[in-house]
Design a protein around this motif. Structure first.
Motif, short mmCIF file in Angstrom:
data_model
loop_
_atom_site.label_atom_id
_atom_site.label_comp_id
_atom_site.label_asym_id
_atom_site.label_seq_id
_atom_site.Cartn_x
_atom_site.Cartn_y
_atom_site.Cartn_z
N GLN A 182 1.03 -1.03 -0.18
CA GLN A 182 -0.18 0.18 -0.47
C GLN A 182 0.95 1.45 -0.13
N ALA A 183 0.30 2.60 -0.78
CA ALA A 183 1.21 2.95 -0.84
C ALA A 183 0.20 4.51 -0.50
N THR A 184 1.22 6.45 -0.09
CA THR A 184 0.08 6.81 -0.18
C THR A 184 1.09 8.20 0.35
N THR A 185 0.59 9.25 -0.28
CA THR A 185 1.35 10.58 -0.64
C THR A 185 1.39 11.42 0.28
N ASP A 186 0.42 11.81 0.66
CA ASP A 186 -0.21 13.05 2.33
C ASP A 186 -0.65 11.65 3.19
N GLY A 187 -1.10 10.56 2.96
CA GLY A 187 -1.93 10.00 4.07
C GLY A 187 -3.31 9.89 3.52
N SER A 188 -3.69 10.97 2.60
CA SER A 188 -5.00 10.39 2.27
C SER A 188 -6.12 9.18 1.50
N GLU A 189 -4.38 8.76 0.69
CA GLU A 189 -5.00 7.40 -0.21
C GLU A 189 -5.11 6.38 1.61
N LEU A 190 -5.29 6.61 1.89
CA LEU A 190 -4.87 5.58 3.26
C LEU A 190 -6.50 5.56 3.62
N LEU A 191 -7.67 6.37 3.10
CA LEU A 191 -8.85 5.99 3.89
C LEU A 191 -9.40 5.72 2.29
N ASP A 192 -8.85 5.60 1.57
CA ASP A 192 -10.08 5.35 0.50
C ASP A 192 -9.01 4.59 -0.45
N PRO A 193 -8.59 3.27 0.27
CA PRO A 193 -7.22 2.00 0.01
C PRO A 193 -7.70 1.68 -1.71
N VAL A 194 -8.79 2.02 -2.58
CA VAL A 194 -8.41 2.01 -3.68
C VAL A 194 -7.60 2.18 -4.59
N TYR A 195 -7.14 3.80 -3.95
CA TYR A 195 -6.18 4.36 -4.94
C TYR A 195 -4.84 3.80 -4.01
N SER A 196 -4.40 3.17 -2.88
CA SER A 196 -3.38 3.15 -2.35
C SER A 196 -2.74 1.53 -2.44
N GLN A 197 -3.56 0.24 -2.68
CA GLN A 197 -4.01 -0.55 -2.63
C GLN A 197 -3.14 -1.21 -3.68
N TYR A 198 -2.07 -2.31 -4.21
CA TYR A 198 -1.89 -3.01 -5.13
C TYR A 198 -0.90 -3.99 -4.85
N ARG A 199 -0.68 -5.16 -6.07
CA ARG A 199 -0.17 -5.93 -5.76
C ARG A 199 0.94 -6.08 -7.05
N GLU A 200 1.60 -6.65 -7.26
CA GLU A 200 2.86 -6.70 -7.96
C GLU A 200 4.18 -8.12 -8.47
N THR A 201 3.76 -8.29 -9.44
CA THR A 201 5.84 -9.41 -9.25
C THR A 201 6.88 -8.83 -10.10
N ILE A 202 7.73 -8.58 -9.02
CA ILE A 202 8.77 -7.90 -9.66
C ILE A 202 10.22 -8.76 -10.77
N VAL A 203 10.99 -9.00 -10.95
CA VAL A 203 12.05 -9.80 -11.74
C VAL A 203 12.95 -8.72 -11.59
N ILE A 204 14.30 -9.30 -11.05
CA ILE A 204 15.45 -8.21 -11.07
C ILE A 204 16.88 -9.25 -11.16
N THR A 205 17.38 -8.15 -11.80
CA THR A 205 18.32 -9.18 -12.31
C THR A 205 20.10 -8.06 -11.81
N GLU A 206 20.92 -8.70 -11.16
CA GLU A 206 22.44 -8.30 -10.97
C GLU A 206 22.74 -7.87 -12.69
N ILE A 207 23.55 -7.08 -12.21
CA ILE A 207 23.76 -6.29 -13.78
C ILE A 207 25.63 -5.75 -12.84
N GLU A 208 26.38 -6.20 -13.71
CA GLU A 208 27.85 -5.17 -13.28
C GLU A 208 28.43 -4.62 -14.33
N ARG A 209 28.12 -3.48 -13.56
CA ARG A 209 28.79 -2.02 -15.04
C ARG A 209 30.14 -2.17 -15.14
N PRO A 210 30.52 -1.14 -16.42
CA PRO A 210 31.78 -1.23 -17.61
C PRO A 210 32.40 -1.28 -16.29
N ASP A 211 32.67 -0.65 -15.40
CA ASP A 211 33.19 0.20 -14.51
C ASP A 211 33.80 -1.23 -13.42
#
Length: 262
Positions: free
Chosen positions: A67-96
């Motif tokens: 759940q996410a918010t800016t000023d707290g108002s979204e927590l009073l109307d959860p349709v604006y604050s709640q979500y689910r996601e799947t995140i694929v993360i890869t480690e990378i080595e930079r050229p340096d």
């Protein structure tokens, strides 16, 4: 943009109230299931531009109930604050030789989160994530954090199952994994419709993360399945091999972004 218009994103109105996403800071808190994986790097150049770096073969698939918010108002109307996601993360080595994380794929079920992600360089698309919630009561349906309890998570994209995970808690302390261990490089770029023959030029940013807090992480044994899909290109990372898993809770705030150092 006319200064009398207060919108940070479209729709653009004088008040800014209808804007899909207000400006940061954006505050997040959530429950995470993290499955650390070893990935095939054979097709890494098809996912990570050479000037950004190369895949190391280490990664993580996160399932997150936020759940996410800016000023707290979204927590009073959860349709604006709640979500689910799947995140694929890869480690990378930079050229340096420095190590960062990079997100080649991410799916979310909320338009607000989708646009916030694109602004940060996370390539969010719509998808449906389901995951077991852990509740702080000792009951058969609560999946309380204790050895032997089982949890599951799945991702479906365009009504096709893409990822499945099953976990069993070990009762041992766990480790932070994936984006919990290092900053994630965002790839920001939009096409210019006046030049439809030219792909966007990407630039790289790092999130300005503040006020990060986390629970203890709890270790788990996990299995993971990635299923065929007619469009999604997760197969470019091969068949992920599970190397660890953990669950827990995280809170953080995003104040903006900074350019990735050259």
């Amino acid at each position: 943009m006319d200064k009398t218009f207060a919108s940070f994103t479209a729709p653009f109105t004088a008040s800014g109230r209808a804007a899909l996403v207000p400006p940061p800071p954006w505050h997040y808190a959530g429950w995470l299931i993290n499955v650390g994986v070893r990935l095939d790097t054979t097709h890494g150049a098809e996912l990570v531009p050479a000037r950004l770096g190369r895949l190391t073969g280490k990664g993580c698939i996160h399932f997150a109930d936020w759940q996410a918010t800016t000023d707290g108002s979204e927590l009073l109307d959860p349709v604006y604050s709640q979500y689910r996601e799947t995140i694929v993360i890869t480690e990378i080595e930079r050229p340096d030789g420095s190590l960062y994380n990079y997100c080649p794929f991410i799916w979310v079920d909320q338009d607000i989160s989708l646009l916030r992600g694109l602004l940060q360089g996370w390539p969010k698309k719509l998808g449906t994530t389901h995951m077991t919630r852990s509740l702080p009561i000792d009951h058969a349906a609560a999946a309380k954090i204790k050895a032997g309890n089982r949890l599951g998570a799945s991702l479906s994209v365009k009504e096709r199952r893409l990822i499945e995970a099953k976990l069993t808690l070990t009762g041992r302390p766990g480790q932070p994994l994936g984006f919990l261990t290092n900053k994630v490089v965002g790839a920001v770029g939009l096409p210019d419709l006046t030049r439809p023959d030219a792909p966007p030029r990407l630039h790289w940013v790092l999130p300005d993360i503040r006020d990060k807090v986390a629970s203890d992480w709890h270790d788990a044994e996990a299995s993971l399945a990635v299923l065929p899909h007619p469009v999604e290109e997760l197969s470019l990372l091969g068949t992920p091999e599970v190397i660890g898993a953990s669950v827990g809770w995280l809170g953080m705030s995003v104040a903006g972004a900074t350019p990735l150092p050259e």
